[in-house]
Design a protein around this motif. Structure first.
Motif, PDB file in Angstrom:
ATOM      1  N   ASP A  11       4.596   3.689  -5.632  1.00 41.90           N
ATOM      2  CA  ASP A  11       5.393   2.554  -5.154  1.00 41.90           C
ATOM      3  C   ASP A  11       5.066   2.219  -3.702  1.00 41.90           C
ATOM      4  O   ASP A  11       4.938   1.041  -3.335  1.00 41.90           O
ATOM      5  N   LYS A  28       1.635   0.562  -3.446  1.00 45.70           N
ATOM      6  CA  LYS A  28       1.680  -0.837  -3.884  1.00 45.70           C
ATOM      7  C   LYS A  28       2.244  -1.744  -2.798  1.00 45.70           C
ATOM      8  O   LYS A  28       1.820  -2.889  -2.648  1.00 45.70           O
ATOM      9  N   ARG A  29       3.210  -1.217  -2.025  1.00 47.92           N
ATOM     10  CA  ARG A  29       3.848  -2.033  -0.989  1.00 47.92           C
ATOM     11  C   ARG A  29       3.024  -2.110   0.288  1.00 47.92           C
ATOM     12  O   ARG A  29       2.916  -3.171   0.904  1.00 47.92           O
ATOM     13  N   SER A  30       2.470  -0.975   0.711  1.00 43.94           N
ATOM     14  CA  SER A  30       1.867  -0.921   2.046  1.00 43.94           C
ATOM     15  C   SER A  30       0.384  -0.578   2.054  1.00 43.94           C
ATOM     16  O   SER A  30      -0.198  -0.414   3.122  1.00 43.94           O
ATOM     17  N   SER A  84      -0.422   3.026   7.519  1.00 42.17           N
ATOM     18  CA  SER A  84       0.934   2.964   6.969  1.00 42.17           C
ATOM     19  C   SER A  84       1.700   4.224   7.352  1.00 42.17           C
ATOM     20  O   SER A  84       1.436   5.310   6.819  1.00 42.17           O
ATOM     21  N   GLN A  95      12.866  -9.869  -4.779  1.00 43.89           N
ATOM     22  CA  GLN A  95      12.863 -10.382  -3.410  1.00 43.89           C
ATOM     23  C   GLN A  95      14.123 -11.185  -3.105  1.00 43.89           C
ATOM     24  O   GLN A  95      14.709 -11.070  -2.012  1.00 43.89           O
ATOM     25  N   ASN A 104      11.967  -0.042  -5.623  1.00 45.43           N
ATOM     26  CA  ASN A 104      10.775  -0.327  -6.431  1.00 45.43           C
ATOM     27  C   ASN A 104      11.131  -1.271  -7.573  1.00 45.43           C
ATOM     28  O   ASN A 104      12.315  -1.494  -7.869  1.00 45.43           O
TER      29      ASN A 104
END
Length: 265
Positions: free
Chosen positions: A65, A68-70, A77, A219, A231
């Motif tokens: 997770d 995927k985000r950062s 990161s 979002q 997530n």
């Protein structure tokens, strides 16, 4: 038959008694049979393996997770760098960490693109399941999954009619004001959500939606509710009419299910 019985009793009675003054005292503990001892060891091992598999699965999912985000570079990161340090401290093997990062990027360890493999099965005791994996070798993974189901005492059989695909979004609500479910449910429906669950300890909240709207609903709710998005993913969810409460899942079957879930992940 009666005469034979009396004869046997008389034989037992004719055994010479011990001389007076002698006593027979045994202090030796009763030795359990090898079968019972092995059964207990096996049962305890299943429990330990189930706990270990569950913890490992949680680490894998969290790493994916965050990637995927950062992105998958811990140097750029801070969140991923901290998470990897915690995973190593917890004893997560290097190979699993690297594989989790690769899956988060959508590629395999070899750099090849991943494809989805799905296997439907019944697991003990009569629990329907859909196992969905990403792999760079479809045939090998299907063979491994079939063997995993067989070793767990399950069978490969169609079960998809008992499920439906949904987007599942999880939010962290710990530290926030007490969640008013009715008010939140209105916001969820307005954003395009279908249903929601709030944990009893109110540390997290899960929202279900149509697969195609998962990212937008996630979002929108993160902004409107002011909660942290943990997530979101596309999952198979049991249809309401096919759900049943499990009251008598044995101590043997529970760790076995946890183990197969952990190994498939």
């Amino acid at each position: 038959m009666a005469a034979a019985t009396r004869c046997a009793l008389s034989v037992l009675r004719t055994v010479s008694p011990r001389p007076l003054g002698l006593r027979s005292i045994s202090v030796s503990p009763t030795v359990a049979s090898g079968h019972n001892r092995w059964s207990k060891i096996k049962h305890d091992k299943l429990k330990v393996d189930a706990v270990r598999s569950k913890e490992r699965s949680q680490w894998v999912r969290t790493i994916q997770d965050v990637v995927k985000r950062s992105g998958g570079d811990p140097n750029s990161s801070a969140e991923l760098c901290t998470l990897l340090a915690q995973a190593k401290k917890a004893g997560l093997p290097k190979e699993i960490i690297e594989r989790s990062i690769a899956k988060g990027k959508g590629v395999s360890m070899s750099g090849l693109p991943l494809e989805t493999v799905t296997l439907e099965a019944m697991l003990p005791p009569s629990i329907s399941a859909i196992i969905e994996c990403q792999t760079d070798n479809k045939n090998r993974t299907l063979g491994d999954l079939r063997l995993l189901v067989k070793n767990a005492g399950g069978t490969v059989t169609p079960t998809s009619h008992l499920f439906e695909k949904r987007g599942r979004i999880t939010f962290d609500t710990e530290g926030e004001n007490e969640v008013e479910e009715e008010q939140v449910m209105e916001s969820v429906l307005e954003a395009g959500g279908l249903d929601m669950d709030v944990e009893e300890d109110q540390r997290s909240m899960t929202v279900y939606t149509e697969p195609s709207q998962t990212a937008s609903v996630a979002q929108n709710l993160a902004g409107s509710l002011g909660v942290k998005l943990r997530n979101y993913e596309i999952v198979w969810v049991a249809r309401p009419e096919s759900r049943v409460e499990v009251h008598n899942l044995s101590d043997e079957n529970h760790p076995r299910l946890e183990d197969i879930i952990g190994k498939s992940e």
